[in-house]
Design a protein around this motif. Sequence first.
Motif, mmCIF file in Angstrom:
data_model
loop_
_atom_site.group_PDB
_atom_site.id
_atom_site.type_symbol
_atom_site.label_atom_id
_atom_site.label_comp_id
_atom_site.label_asym_id
_atom_site.label_seq_id
_atom_site.Cartn_x
_atom_site.Cartn_y
_atom_site.Cartn_z
ATOM 1 N N THR A 241 0.837 -1.195 0.000
ATOM 2 C CA THR A 241 0.000 0.000 0.000
ATOM 3 C C THR A 241 0.875 1.248 0.000
ATOM 4 O OG1 THR A 241 -1.831 -1.103 1.113
ATOM 5 C CG2 THR A 241 -1.747 1.304 1.259
ATOM 6 N N ARG B 27 1.280 4.028 -3.000
ATOM 7 C CA ARG B 27 0.988 5.433 -2.705
ATOM 8 C C ARG B 27 2.162 6.334 -3.092
ATOM 9 N NH1 ARG B 27 -2.173 9.016 -0.665
ATOM 10 N NH2 ARG B 27 -1.461 10.686 0.728
ATOM 11 N N ALA C 135 0.621 9.505 -4.897
ATOM 12 C CA ALA C 135 0.288 10.603 -3.991
ATOM 13 C C ALA C 135 0.343 11.937 -4.734
ATOM 14 C CB ALA C 135 1.239 10.612 -2.801
ATOM 15 N N ALA D 10 5.430 8.524 1.723
ATOM 16 C CA ALA D 10 5.106 7.145 1.351
ATOM 17 C C ALA D 10 6.382 6.338 1.095
ATOM 18 C CB ALA D 10 4.202 7.137 0.120
#
Length: 228
Positions: free
Chosen positions: A65, A69, A73, A82
């Motif tokens: 995840t 990201r 992002a 991230a």
Amino acid sequence: MAEPARAANGAHAPTFGIQLPGGAGYLALPVAVALSAAAIRRSLRRRRDYQLDDLPSTPMPYFYTAARRAGTAPSPDDRAAAHRRTVELYRGDLCTGLDRPWLTAPREDARRRVLHALATLVGSTDDPEEKLGLLERALDHDPYNEQLHLRLASQHLALGRTEAVRRIQERLRVHLAEIDERPTPGTVRAFQDLLSPAHPNSTRASSPRPGLTPGNRGTAGSPGARPR
């Protein structure tokens, strides 16, 4: 060994297939599930020919995840956060101590993702000590990468730490000897150039500057082809 699987939205989700021993069947799970320790434990708990004591401490669904990201992002600060989270969550090879062919691909994928995160962070910071720490961490995950060693040595030399360059050169030699390899001629010449009196940074003092304390042959984000 990997097969496409339909996600809930109908798109293809990446899947790792696990062929269980003894004709027990074929396990096909989405990456986020297949790479979680809990899922593997649930799937293989009753299999006596598997050692489950050393399954991953890396929380893989959260790791992936964070890695995703980092690429999606909306702001540079969010992407950097991230990347840092990706590095923080990676705690070594998936299922350390478990030798199974189906682990090779997810292990290497995770390693490449953390190396990419580290390379991005190295390129985004102006703090020389932070660069050194990130490069050292990358070498923890890619110890045979000659370009990484050279980049770390160059960073030390930029701070006037000639002795650190010699230590890094020796460390590379020791690492490669573990796999019966030697530094390439190009790497040997590069270290000679770094240690040459003619190098632009060679006249700097070998002690740290005030306010600073010592802290396949690719780049930090491109793992070398050396065997691991």
